[in-house]
Design a protein around this motif. Structure first.
Motif, short mmCIF file in Angstrom:
data_model
loop_
_atom_site.label_atom_id
_atom_site.label_comp_id
_atom_site.label_asym_id
_atom_site.label_seq_id
_atom_site.Cartn_x
_atom_site.Cartn_y
_atom_site.Cartn_z
N GLY A 12 16.98 38.76 6.86
CA GLY A 12 17.15 39.60 5.67
C GLY A 12 18.32 40.55 5.73
O GLY A 12 18.63 41.21 4.74
N ARG A 13 19.01 40.63 6.87
CA ARG A 13 20.13 41.55 6.98
C ARG A 13 21.39 40.92 6.39
O ARG A 13 21.68 39.75 6.63
N GLY A 14 22.11 41.72 5.61
CA GLY A 14 23.27 41.18 4.93
C GLY A 14 22.92 40.26 3.79
O GLY A 14 23.74 39.44 3.36
N MET A 15 21.71 40.38 3.26
CA MET A 15 21.25 39.53 2.17
C MET A 15 20.90 40.40 0.96
O MET A 15 20.22 41.40 1.10
N ARG A 16 21.39 40.03 -0.21
CA ARG A 16 21.15 40.81 -1.42
C ARG A 16 20.99 39.89 -2.63
O ARG A 16 21.72 38.92 -2.79
N LEU A 17 20.02 40.22 -3.48
CA LEU A 17 19.85 39.54 -4.76
C LEU A 17 20.67 40.29 -5.80
O LEU A 17 20.55 41.51 -5.94
N VAL A 18 21.50 39.57 -6.54
CA VAL A 18 22.33 40.16 -7.59
C VAL A 18 21.92 39.54 -8.92
O VAL A 18 22.03 38.32 -9.10
N GLU A 19 21.46 40.37 -9.83
CA GLU A 19 20.95 39.85 -11.11
C GLU A 19 21.96 39.98 -12.23
O GLU A 19 21.89 39.24 -13.21
N GLU A 20 22.91 40.92 -12.11
CA GLU A 20 23.90 41.15 -13.16
C GLU A 20 25.30 41.28 -12.54
O GLU A 20 25.44 41.77 -11.41
N PRO A 21 26.34 40.87 -13.26
CA PRO A 21 27.71 40.95 -12.72
C PRO A 21 28.13 42.35 -12.28
O PRO A 21 28.85 42.49 -11.28
N ASP A 22 27.67 43.39 -12.99
CA ASP A 22 28.12 44.74 -12.64
C ASP A 22 27.50 45.25 -11.33
O ASP A 22 27.87 46.30 -10.84
N GLN A 23 26.56 44.51 -10.75
CA GLN A 23 25.96 44.88 -9.46
C GLN A 23 26.72 44.26 -8.29
O GLN A 23 26.50 44.64 -7.14
N LEU A 24 27.59 43.29 -8.57
CA LEU A 24 28.12 42.44 -7.51
C LEU A 24 28.93 43.20 -6.47
O LEU A 24 28.68 43.08 -5.26
N LEU A 25 29.91 44.00 -6.89
CA LEU A 25 30.81 44.64 -5.93
C LEU A 25 30.07 45.59 -4.99
O LEU A 25 30.33 45.60 -3.78
N ALA A 26 29.14 46.38 -5.52
CA ALA A 26 28.37 47.29 -4.67
C ALA A 26 27.52 46.53 -3.66
O ALA A 26 27.41 46.90 -2.49
N GLN A 27 26.92 45.43 -4.11
CA GLN A 27 26.08 44.64 -3.21
C GLN A 27 26.92 43.90 -2.17
O GLN A 27 26.48 43.71 -1.03
#
Length: 660
Positions: A167-182
């Motif tokens: 789970g480390r370095g793993m992120r769910l991105v639901e919208e484009p505006d979340q991508l860079l931060a994640q």
């Protein structure tokens, strides 16, 4: 003739103890390695020899290839078992063992290198015809490329550390505006945990099951699979419950997944224990996720249903011998289930916990296996993963295994450090899980309002028990002092105690009706009255009778501090009856304190800066995870007490915000 005689276990905690158990049973001598923080750890005590390999930080000890190879040379260890985590999937480590003429109990350097990269392994699987999730596995890693590929793949999508797991370095991105931060967070976690910031992107498969196949290969070219494990119950992509067999598995699907896993392993001429992980959609379609080139945390469930010792298989294969069984000889019997006992507080957002283990008493239930690395008195530090133990149950049926496991989890006594027993127990007893219907969305969708996930008030009964134990300890001390010790001019007036739990204080009145060897008292907590009788207390266990019903309670006492193993796990109480008024002033809402021991990895504000409530101020790294610390109020930064790289203690003041 065996090719080696002494095995160094390049790991710590429960897996080091578990490997030693099999190695010693097979007649091998064992060597433990340990950091300065682990000098009194259980794995050190169990080994025939032990070598300190450096300070507490993993980069200077358990991840130091040179230190581990040197320890093997000094002890004449001619084989190394890496366990899981740390260097277990590090191709450079396997290569260093080879160069030092030390047998690495694991796969080849080439297999580790290829399968240790999610990006490279997925490319190899696509070429081999193993079904894979659509995504991006390219070498270009800049934000612009990843953003463009994310748009092509479509949302929701998963960011994954190419070299990672757990789970480390793993992120769910639901919208484009979340991508860079994640992307920033995933890169940072991946670099800190695995030494590589390389990422891949994958289309998110909604509400699948996570099913993995245990494979094994020998040096003669034989490959088999030993059934599957369902690891669908997850929190933040970390496995919480693992079981075998999978509740929805059919013989046809098992064969198809097993053969796909063997095909994946054969592409790299795989040797040793490996696990091929798949996502299983409701339609029955399955997709390759990754291959772990090591023993899995959850390997005991496979051992219990197949009757095989997988560590023994690893050692046999490393000696050049053939696999103990052929494919048609591998059978499954009954059902097995495993949970992981963590030092964490689910009621506080699963915050990792540090402290001293004052009591540890594993449950004794027929059909239960507990793998652990704990000894009473040891410290749980912020340097390592917070997993303390694994509790595994076997039953003739799934429901029998589930019931046994729930009881065993509830009966494992852990005092001094908060654990996640209530969370695990409630999961196991949840109707949706009991029905075998849990997917990877289960915790988020079915369990969000569970009582274990929010602070629960201490019960009047628990306060009555605590007050009685403190009264008895005081009475016993006074009796030993002789003379007028313990004499009270108020005669039979009730004893009044004030007990503090965290920031809350509770008043308890005790009316003593019989002050003999088994005192009878009447406790009043607010408007509740409880008749209580203390039948026995030996410093570890107390037997009390509450309103005519007997209960056995685990406890630990140090002066005015009392720890009880209550219905919600570890309860820490302090007798503050005689504490001066006003001596416990709390911190204001504008203060940001460290929630646990750890290291500061980022300070995002400076003194004099204006901030808003909820704004990220500091990032703390502890137990391999990053923890964002945010402003509790709108205001101005008055003081910043830390800088990047500082090691901080739990409750240490980090930042002060003057409220606007």
């Amino acid at each position: 003739m065996p090719s080696f005689n002494k095995i160094l276990i390049a790991n710590r905690g429960e897996i080091a103890c578990r490997v030693m158990r099999t190695a010693q049973a097979l007649g091998y001598r064992t060597v433990a390695v340990y950091s300065e923080a682990d000098s009194d750890a259980r794995h050190v005590q169990l080994a025939d020899e032990a070598v300190c390999i450096g300070p507490a930080p993993v980069a200077q000890s358990y991840l130091s290839i040179d230190a581990i190879i040197d320890a093997a040379r000094r002890t004449c260890a001619d084989a190394i078992h890496p366990g899981y985590g740390f260097l277990s999937e590090n191709a450079d480590f396997a290569r260093a063992c080879e160069a030092a003429a030390i047998t690495f109990i694991g796969p080849t350097v080439e297999a580790i290198h290829l399968m240790g990269s999610k990006r490279l392994s997925k490319l190899a699987m696509l070429e081999a015809g193993v079904p894979c999730i659509p995504g991006y596995e390219g070498a270009e890693q800049d934000d612009a490329t990843l953003a463009r590929e994310a748009q092509r793949i479509g949302y929701p999508l998963m960011i994954k550390a190419s070299a990672g797991g757990g789970g480390r370095g793993m992120r769910l991105v639901e919208e484009p505006d979340q991508l860079l931060a994640q992307l920033r967070t995933a890169r940072s976690e991946a670099q800190n945990a695995f030494g590589s910031a390389e990422l891949i992107l994958e289309k998110a498969v909604i509400e699948p099951r996570h099913v993995e196949i245990q494979v094994f290969g020998d040096q003669l070219g034989n490959l088999v699979y030993l059934g599957e494990r369902d690891c669908s119950v997850q929190r933040r992509h970390q496995k919480v419950i693992e079981e075998a067999p999978c509740p929805v598995m059919t013989p046809e699907l098992r064969q198809a997944m097993g053969e796909a896993a063997v095909k994946a392993a054969r592409t790299v001429n795989y040797v040793g224990a490996g696990t091929v992980e798949f996502l299983l959609a409701a339609s029955g379609a399955f997709y390759f996720l990754e291959m772990n080139t090591r023993l899995q945390v959850e390997h005991p469930v496979t051992e219990l249903v197949t009757g095989q010792d997988l560590v023994a298989w690893q050692i046999i294969v490393a000696e050049g011998l053939p696999l103990p069984l052929e494919q048609d000889e591998i059978k499954q019997n009954g059902h097995a289930m495993e949970v992981r006992l963590y030092a964490e507080d689910p009621a506080a957002g699963f915050l990792p916990q540090t402290g001293q283990v004052l009591r540890w008493e594993p449950a004794e239930v027929d059909g239960i296996r507990i793998d652990h690395g704990l000894v009473e008195g040891q410290a749980v530090t912020p340097f390592y993963d917070p997993m303390l133990a694994k509790v595994i149950a076997w039953g003739a049926t799934r429901d029998e295994a589930r019931r046994k496991l729930a009881r065993a989890v509830e009966d494992c006594v852990l005092l001094g450090v908060k654990g996640n027993q209530r969370f695990l127990s409630n999961l196991l007893r949840h109707p949706h899980f009991a029905a075998g219907e849990a997917t990877t969305a289960f915790i988020g969708e079915q369990f969000g309002s569970d009582a274990s996930l929010s602070p629960q008030p201490i019960s009047p009964a628990e306060l009555a028990i605590a007050a009685t134990l403190l009264y008895q300890a005081s009475a016993s001390a006074n009796a030993h002092q002789g003379g007028l010790a313990g004499w009270r001019s108020a005669g039979n007036a009730p004893w009044r105690l004030v007990l503090r739990q965290g920031e809350q204080k509770h008043a308890v009145e005790l009316a003593v009706h019989d002050a003999g060897q088994q005192p009878r008292l009447l406790a009043r907590v607010s408007s509740t009255e409880i008749a209580i009788r203390l039948l026995r207390a030996d410093g570890r266990w107390a037997v009390v009778e509450l309103d005519g019903i007997r209960r056995r309670i685990a406890y630990h006492q140090q002066a005015q501090q009392l720890w009880l193993f209550g219905q919600n796990g570890d309860l820490e109480l302090q007798d503050v009856t005689h504490e001066p008024v006003g001596s416990q002033g709390g911190a204001g809402s504008g203060t940001v304190k460290a929630p646990m021991d750890g290291a500061i990895v980022e300070v995002l504000v400076s003194e004099g800066e204006r901030v808003g409530k909820g704004q990220l101020l500091v990032v703390l790294e502890a137990m391999k995870m990053e923890h964002p610390l945010k402003a509790g109020v709108d205001g101005v930064i008055r003081r910043v007490q830390v800088t990047r790289g500082d090691q901080v203690k739990s409750r240490q003041l980090l930042v002060e915000v003057e409220e606007a």
